[in-house]
Design a protein around this motif. Structure first.
Motif, PDB file in Angstrom:
ATOM      1  N   TYR A  34       0.849  -1.193   0.000  1.00 48.90           N
ATOM      2  CA  TYR A  34       0.000   0.000   0.000  1.00 48.90           C
ATOM      3  C   TYR A  34       0.884   1.242   0.000  1.00 48.90           C
ATOM      4  O   TYR A  34       1.950   1.264   0.610  1.00 48.90           O
ATOM      5  N   LYS A  91       1.113  -5.034   4.065  1.00 51.98           N
ATOM      6  CA  LYS A  91       0.096  -5.461   5.015  1.00 51.98           C
ATOM      7  C   LYS A  91      -0.603  -6.729   4.564  1.00 51.98           C
ATOM      8  O   LYS A  91      -1.005  -6.843   3.402  1.00 51.98           O
ATOM      9  N   GLY A  93      -3.683  -9.687   5.958  1.00 52.57           N
ATOM     10  CA  GLY A  93      -5.054  -9.581   6.423  1.00 52.57           C
ATOM     11  C   GLY A  93      -5.279  -9.966   7.857  1.00 52.57           C
ATOM     12  O   GLY A  93      -6.420 -10.054   8.321  1.00 52.57           O
ATOM     13  N   SER A  94      -4.180 -10.172   8.608  1.00 53.72           N
ATOM     14  CA  SER A  94      -4.360 -10.658   9.974  1.00 53.72           C
ATOM     15  C   SER A  94      -4.696  -9.539  10.954  1.00 53.72           C
ATOM     16  O   SER A  94      -5.271  -9.780  12.006  1.00 53.72           O
ATOM     17  N   GLN A  95      -4.343  -8.306  10.611  1.00 57.40           N
ATOM     18  CA  GLN A  95      -4.615  -7.194  11.519  1.00 57.40           C
ATOM     19  C   GLN A  95      -5.290  -6.071  10.753  1.00 57.40           C
ATOM     20  O   GLN A  95      -5.188  -5.981   9.534  1.00 57.40           O
ATOM     21  N   GLY A  96      -5.969  -5.221  11.486  1.00 59.96           N
ATOM     22  CA  GLY A  96      -6.660  -4.114  10.837  1.00 59.96           C
ATOM     23  C   GLY A  96      -5.799  -2.884  10.669  1.00 59.96           C
ATOM     24  O   GLY A  96      -6.062  -2.057   9.813  1.00 59.96           O
ATOM     25  N   ASN A  97      -4.758  -2.757  11.523  1.00 58.29           N
ATOM     26  CA  ASN A  97      -4.040  -1.482  11.536  1.00 58.29           C
ATOM     27  C   ASN A  97      -2.948  -1.405  10.476  1.00 58.29           C
ATOM     28  O   ASN A  97      -2.420  -2.403  10.019  1.00 58.29           O
ATOM     29  N   LEU A  98      -2.645  -0.174  10.097  1.00 58.19           N
ATOM     30  CA  LEU A  98      -1.524   0.123   9.220  1.00 58.19           C
ATOM     31  C   LEU A  98      -0.316   0.463  10.087  1.00 58.19           C
ATOM     32  O   LEU A  98      -0.459   1.117  11.118  1.00 58.19           O
ATOM     33  N   PHE A 100       2.934   2.580   9.948  1.00 60.24           N
ATOM     34  CA  PHE A 100       3.616   3.638   9.209  1.00 60.24           C
ATOM     35  C   PHE A 100       5.073   3.707   9.654  1.00 60.24           C
ATOM     36  O   PHE A 100       5.356   3.797  10.837  1.00 60.24           O
ATOM     37  N   GLY A 101       5.981   3.702   8.664  1.00 56.29           N
ATOM     38  CA  GLY A 101       7.390   3.953   8.960  1.00 56.29           C
ATOM     39  C   GLY A 101       7.671   5.439   8.857  1.00 56.29           C
ATOM     40  O   GLY A 101       6.781   6.263   9.102  1.00 56.29           O
TER      41      GLY A 101
ATOM     42  N   TYR B  35      -5.316   6.701  15.239  1.00 53.88           N
ATOM     43  CA  TYR B  35      -3.864   6.771  15.201  1.00 53.88           C
ATOM     44  C   TYR B  35      -3.432   8.054  15.889  1.00 53.88           C
ATOM     45  O   TYR B  35      -4.146   9.048  15.897  1.00 53.88           O
ATOM     46  N   GLY B 100     -12.423  -4.502   6.879  1.00 48.64           N
ATOM     47  CA  GLY B 100     -11.793  -4.129   8.137  1.00 48.64           C
ATOM     48  C   GLY B 100     -10.320  -4.453   8.214  1.00 48.64           C
ATOM     49  O   GLY B 100      -9.552  -3.771   8.873  1.00 48.64           O
ATOM     50  N   ARG B 101      -9.919  -5.506   7.553  1.00 47.22           N
ATOM     51  CA  ARG B 101      -8.504  -5.894   7.634  1.00 47.22           C
ATOM     52  C   ARG B 101      -7.769  -5.617   6.341  1.00 47.22           C
ATOM     53  O   ARG B 101      -6.641  -6.052   6.155  1.00 47.22           O
TER      54      ARG B 101
END
Lengths: 110, 116
Positions: A34, A91, A93-98, A100-101, B35, B100-101
């Motif tokens: 992404y 990313k 599909g195991s987690q929802g969050n992104l 960011f570096g 965030y 969602g993921r």
């Protein structure tokens, strides 16, 4: 999610193509690449994503190498308004969050 | 189609007060993410919610922070007894049902919290 490596900063002349590289050598088969950008003080903006095929939309093109260990975001005709920090995120599909570096700070100059 | 809305855009609180940040997701979106971005740093995930459920709060500090996304109304991020280190930009993002993921999230303009 796999780690990504991006250059800290890049310059681009207005009207020229901006090519932003990203290394993700530990990417696994089900992880997508992404790209987001954050223009100063604004919320991040989704740009594009891909799995293994190259992708293009109205904002940019995404080129993913055949081995998927790296990718390049291309802004075909950069404008001053494209000056921003660009984030490459891998990313699954195991987690929802992104995650960011630090991203690449792109400066488009007249 | 209105985007993700956050209010207030700027919030000033004295140490020890409470801060409430609101996020209205895009129409039809049922997933909300919060965030935090400290000055000169990258965004850090805090919490992921669906309507009436907290899905992942692994990024939330253990004390003073809480989040909810009720059946009706906006999602709320609540910070009790704020300290100067809470000063940051707080961004909310949303994604559609069934996504969602995925990594395609739409961000709001953020709330800039300043603790004096």
């Amino acid at each position: 999610d796999a780690k990504t490596t991006q250059p800290t900063s890049m310059d681009c002349a207005e009207g020229r193509a901006a090519n932003l590289p990203c290394n993700h050598s530990t990417i696994s088969g089900n992880e997508y690449v992404y790209w987001y950008r954050q223009i100063h003080s604004q919320g991040p903006q989704y740009i594009i994503h891909g799995l293994k095929n190259n992708e293009t939309n109205e904002m940019a093109s995404l080129i993913i190498t055949e081995d998927r260990k790296s990718s390049t975001l291309i802004l075909p005709h950069a404008t001053l308004r494209d000056t921003a920090v660009y984030y490459c995120i891998v990313k699954g599909g195991s987690q929802g969050n992104l995650i960011f570096g630090k991203g690449t700070k792109l400066s488009v100059k007249p | 189609n209105a985007g993700v809305m956050q209010n207030p855009r700027h919030l000033v609180r004295r140490r020890g007060q409470e801060a409430r940040l609101r996020c209205s997701p895009m129409k039809g979106h049922s997933h909300v993410y919060w965030y935090r971005q400290l000055p000169e740093e990258g965004l850090k995930f805090m919490v992921y919610l669906q309507k009436e459920n907290i899905i992942d709060e692994s990024g939330m500090p253990k004390e003073r922070f809480s989040a909810e996304f009720p059946k009706e109304g906006p999602s709320i991020l609540r910070i009790q007894q704020v300290v100067r280190g809470d000063s940051a930009a707080y961004f909310c993002a949303s994604s559609p049902p069934g996504q969602g993921r995925s990594g395609e999230q739409y961000f709001g303009p953020g709330t800039r919290l300043t603790v004096t």
